[in-house]
Design a protein around this motif. Structure first.
Motif, PDB file in Angstrom:
ATOM      1  N   MET A   1      -9.994 -43.640  11.326  1.00 45.04           N
ATOM      2  CA  MET A   1     -11.223 -43.549  10.588  1.00 45.04           C
ATOM      3  C   MET A   1     -11.874 -44.920  10.565  1.00 45.04           C
ATOM      4  O   MET A   1     -11.198 -45.929  10.519  1.00 45.04           O
ATOM      5  CB  MET A   1     -10.958 -43.094   9.155  1.00 45.04           C
ATOM      6  N   SER A   2     -13.187 -44.920  10.603  1.00 41.87           N
ATOM      7  CA  SER A   2     -13.904 -46.181  10.488  1.00 41.87           C
ATOM      8  C   SER A   2     -15.085 -45.998   9.547  1.00 41.87           C
ATOM      9  O   SER A   2     -15.481 -44.878   9.239  1.00 41.87           O
ATOM     10  CB  SER A   2     -14.367 -46.672  11.857  1.00 41.87           C
ATOM     11  N   ILE A   3     -15.611 -47.122   9.108  1.00 41.24           N
ATOM     12  CA  ILE A   3     -16.782 -47.128   8.238  1.00 41.24           C
ATOM     13  C   ILE A   3     -17.864 -47.896   8.978  1.00 41.24           C
ATOM     14  O   ILE A   3     -17.619 -48.988   9.494  1.00 41.24           O
ATOM     15  CB  ILE A   3     -16.467 -47.808   6.892  1.00 41.24           C
ATOM     16  N   ARG A   4     -19.048 -47.299   9.060  1.00 42.14           N
ATOM     17  CA  ARG A   4     -20.158 -47.956   9.747  1.00 42.14           C
ATOM     18  C   ARG A   4     -21.327 -48.046   8.797  1.00 42.14           C
ATOM     19  O   ARG A   4     -21.654 -47.093   8.094  1.00 42.14           O
ATOM     20  CB  ARG A   4     -20.543 -47.179  10.996  1.00 42.14           C
ATOM     21  N   PHE A   5     -21.955 -49.201   8.760  1.00 42.91           N
ATOM     22  CA  PHE A   5     -23.140 -49.390   7.928  1.00 42.91           C
ATOM     23  C   PHE A   5     -24.368 -49.026   8.754  1.00 42.91           C
ATOM     24  O   PHE A   5     -24.503 -49.448   9.897  1.00 42.91           O
ATOM     25  CB  PHE A   5     -23.193 -50.828   7.409  1.00 42.91           C
ATOM     26  N   VAL A   6     -25.233 -48.200   8.166  1.00 39.94           N
ATOM     27  CA  VAL A   6     -26.424 -47.689   8.843  1.00 39.94           C
ATOM     28  C   VAL A   6     -27.663 -48.115   8.060  1.00 39.94           C
ATOM     29  O   VAL A   6     -27.561 -48.553   6.924  1.00 39.94           O
ATOM     30  CB  VAL A   6     -26.348 -46.148   8.975  1.00 39.94           C
ATOM     31  N   PRO A   7     -28.864 -47.991   8.654  1.00 37.17           N
ATOM     32  CA  PRO A   7     -30.089 -48.377   7.934  1.00 37.17           C
ATOM     33  C   PRO A   7     -30.173 -47.714   6.560  1.00 37.17           C
ATOM     34  O   PRO A   7     -29.697 -46.595   6.365  1.00 37.17           O
ATOM     35  CB  PRO A   7     -31.212 -47.897   8.847  1.00 37.17           C
ATOM     36  N   SER A   8     -30.772 -48.439   5.633  1.00 39.92           N
ATOM     37  CA  SER A   8     -30.797 -47.986   4.240  1.00 39.92           C
ATOM     38  C   SER A   8     -31.508 -46.652   4.041  1.00 39.92           C
ATOM     39  O   SER A   8     -31.301 -45.990   3.030  1.00 39.92           O
ATOM     40  CB  SER A   8     -31.439 -49.052   3.353  1.00 39.92           C
ATOM     41  N   SER A   9     -32.318 -46.232   4.998  1.00 40.09           N
ATOM     42  CA  SER A   9     -33.008 -44.945   4.860  1.00 40.09           C
ATOM     43  C   SER A   9     -32.053 -43.766   5.109  1.00 40.09           C
ATOM     44  O   SER A   9     -32.364 -42.626   4.763  1.00 40.09           O
ATOM     45  CB  SER A   9     -34.184 -44.874   5.834  1.00 40.09           C
ATOM     46  N   ALA A  10     -30.899 -44.044   5.710  1.00 41.69           N
ATOM     47  CA  ALA A  10     -29.915 -42.983   5.987  1.00 41.69           C
ATOM     48  C   ALA A  10     -29.145 -42.629   4.724  1.00 41.69           C
ATOM     49  O   ALA A  10     -28.977 -43.448   3.835  1.00 41.69           O
ATOM     50  CB  ALA A  10     -28.955 -43.445   7.072  1.00 41.69           C
ATOM     51  N   ARG A  11     -28.678 -41.397   4.672  1.00 42.26           N
ATOM     52  CA  ARG A  11     -27.870 -40.950   3.539  1.00 42.26           C
ATOM     53  C   ARG A  11     -26.393 -41.157   3.875  1.00 42.26           C
ATOM     54  O   ARG A  11     -26.009 -41.047   5.029  1.00 42.26           O
ATOM     55  CB  ARG A  11     -28.131 -39.473   3.267  1.00 42.26           C
ATOM     56  N   PRO A  12     -25.564 -41.430   2.837  1.00 40.07           N
ATOM     57  CA  PRO A  12     -24.132 -41.522   3.102  1.00 40.07           C
ATOM     58  C   PRO A  12     -23.642 -40.206   3.694  1.00 40.07           C
ATOM     59  O   PRO A  12     -24.068 -39.132   3.267  1.00 40.07           O
ATOM     60  CB  PRO A  12     -23.524 -41.742   1.718  1.00 40.07           C
ATOM     61  N   ALA A  13     -22.781 -40.285   4.699  1.00 39.67           N
ATOM     62  CA  ALA A  13     -22.335 -39.074   5.368  1.00 39.67           C
ATOM     63  C   ALA A  13     -21.024 -39.323   6.096  1.00 39.67           C
ATOM     64  O   ALA A  13     -20.564 -40.460   6.211  1.00 39.67           O
ATOM     65  CB  ALA A  13     -23.401 -38.608   6.355  1.00 39.67           C
ATOM     66  N   PHE A  14     -20.463 -38.235   6.625  1.00 39.07           N
ATOM     67  CA  PHE A  14     -19.271 -38.312   7.459  1.00 39.07           C
ATOM     68  C   PHE A  14     -19.598 -37.731   8.820  1.00 39.07           C
ATOM     69  O   PHE A  14     -20.070 -36.596   8.928  1.00 39.07           O
ATOM     70  CB  PHE A  14     -18.119 -37.543   6.814  1.00 39.07           C
ATOM     71  N   ASP A  15     -19.359 -38.497   9.872  1.00 41.78           N
ATOM     72  CA  ASP A  15     -19.564 -38.039  11.242  1.00 41.78           C
ATOM     73  C   ASP A  15     -18.200 -37.584  11.757  1.00 41.78           C
ATOM     74  O   ASP A  15     -17.341 -38.403  12.105  1.00 41.78           O
ATOM     75  CB  ASP A  15     -20.124 -39.173  12.090  1.00 41.78           C
ATOM     76  N   ALA A  16     -17.983 -36.269  11.778  1.00 40.12           N
ATOM     77  CA  ALA A  16     -16.677 -35.715  12.145  1.00 40.12           C
ATOM     78  C   ALA A  16     -16.319 -36.019  13.594  1.00 40.12           C
ATOM     79  O   ALA A  16     -15.151 -36.273  13.904  1.00 40.12           O
ATOM     80  CB  ALA A  16     -16.654 -34.210  11.896  1.00 40.12           C
ATOM     81  N   ASP A  17     -17.294 -35.989  14.500  1.00 36.54           N
ATOM     82  CA  ASP A  17     -17.011 -36.247  15.915  1.00 36.54           C
ATOM     83  C   ASP A  17     -16.493 -37.666  16.134  1.00 36.54           C
ATOM     84  O   ASP A  17     -15.565 -37.891  16.908  1.00 36.54           O
ATOM     85  CB  ASP A  17     -18.245 -36.013  16.774  1.00 36.54           C
ATOM     86  N   ALA A  18     -17.099 -38.615  15.445  1.00 30.82           N
ATOM     87  CA  ALA A  18     -16.707 -40.021  15.595  1.00 30.82           C
ATOM     88  C   ALA A  18     -15.659 -40.438  14.567  1.00 30.82           C
ATOM     89  O   ALA A  18     -15.167 -41.564  14.619  1.00 30.82           O
ATOM     90  CB  ALA A  18     -17.936 -40.918  15.465  1.00 30.82           C
ATOM     91  N   ARG A  19     -15.344 -39.536  13.628  1.00 28.39           N
ATOM     92  CA  ARG A  19     -14.421 -39.840  12.518  1.00 28.39           C
ATOM     93  C   ARG A  19     -14.849 -41.124  11.817  1.00 28.39           C
ATOM     94  O   ARG A  19     -14.077 -42.062  11.634  1.00 28.39           O
ATOM     95  CB  ARG A  19     -12.988 -39.961  13.008  1.00 28.39           C
ATOM     96  N   THR A  20     -16.135 -41.154  11.451  1.00 27.81           N
ATOM     97  CA  THR A  20     -16.739 -42.341  10.864  1.00 27.81           C
ATOM     98  C   THR A  20     -17.487 -41.986   9.597  1.00 27.81           C
ATOM     99  O   THR A  20     -18.224 -40.998   9.557  1.00 27.81           O
ATOM    100  CB  THR A  20     -17.720 -42.988  11.872  1.00 27.81           C
ATOM    101  N   ILE A  21     -17.288 -42.804   8.567  1.00 30.99           N
ATOM    102  CA  ILE A  21     -18.067 -42.661   7.338  1.00 30.99           C
ATOM    103  C   ILE A  21     -19.279 -43.571   7.475  1.00 30.99           C
ATOM    104  O   ILE A  21     -19.137 -44.756   7.803  1.00 30.99           O
ATOM    105  CB  ILE A  21     -17.221 -43.039   6.107  1.00 30.99           C
ATOM    106  N   LEU A  22     -20.460 -43.021   7.252  1.00 33.31           N
ATOM    107  CA  LEU A  22     -21.709 -43.767   7.372  1.00 33.31           C
ATOM    108  C   LEU A  22     -22.194 -44.150   5.981  1.00 33.31           C
ATOM    109  O   LEU A  22     -22.379 -43.284   5.123  1.00 33.31           O
ATOM    110  CB  LEU A  22     -22.754 -42.912   8.087  1.00 33.31           C
ATOM    111  N   ILE A  23     -22.416 -45.435   5.776  1.00 36.08           N
ATOM    112  CA  ILE A  23     -22.824 -45.976   4.475  1.00 36.08           C
ATOM    113  C   ILE A  23     -24.111 -46.781   4.663  1.00 36.08           C
ATOM    114  O   ILE A  23     -24.210 -47.572   5.606  1.00 36.08           O
ATOM    115  CB  ILE A  23     -21.721 -46.909   3.910  1.00 36.08           C
ATOM    116  N   PRO A  24     -25.102 -46.607   3.760  1.00 34.72           N
ATOM    117  CA  PRO A  24     -26.324 -47.427   3.865  1.00 34.72           C
ATOM    118  C   PRO A  24     -25.992 -48.922   3.796  1.00 34.72           C
ATOM    119  O   PRO A  24     -25.154 -49.345   2.991  1.00 34.72           O
ATOM    120  CB  PRO A  24     -27.152 -46.997   2.647  1.00 34.72           C
TER     121      PRO A  24
END
Length: 88
Positions: free
Chosen positions: A1-24
């Motif tokens: 699992m990894s955590i990736r920071f995304v642009p602030s306009s994105a909502r927190p989410a989980f990308d199952a294909d990449a097994r990544t948690i997306l955080i603003p």
């Protein structure tokens, strides 16, 4: 699992294909940990009272970039000889 920071306009989410948690990328260290715990709990991963654990049981480490504000989730533990000898 990894955590990736995304642009602030994105909502927190989980990308199952990449097994990544997306955080603003505007989230503070504390908010990041809360969001990570919430997403993992939503995925039915039981969380401890403090910190966060991956579905594999490994503690989540946000790394030094997330700790730039000098915040620390868990204080460094003191290790005495007695504790080390008894494996606590």
């Amino acid at each position: 699992m990894s955590i990736r920071f995304v642009p602030s306009s994105a909502r927190p989410a989980f990308d199952a294909d990449a097994r990544t948690i997306l955080i603003p990328d505007t989230a503070s260290y504390t908010d990041t940990m809360i969001l990570v715990r919430a997403i993992l709990a939503e995925l039915l991963v039981e969380q401890p009272p403090f910190g966060a654990v991956c579905w594999c049981g490994t503690p989540v480490d946000l790394g030094p970039e997330a700790d730039a504000g000098g915040l620390s989730l868990i204080p460094q533990q003191k290790m005495s000889e007695v504790v080390v000898r008894h494996g606590a």
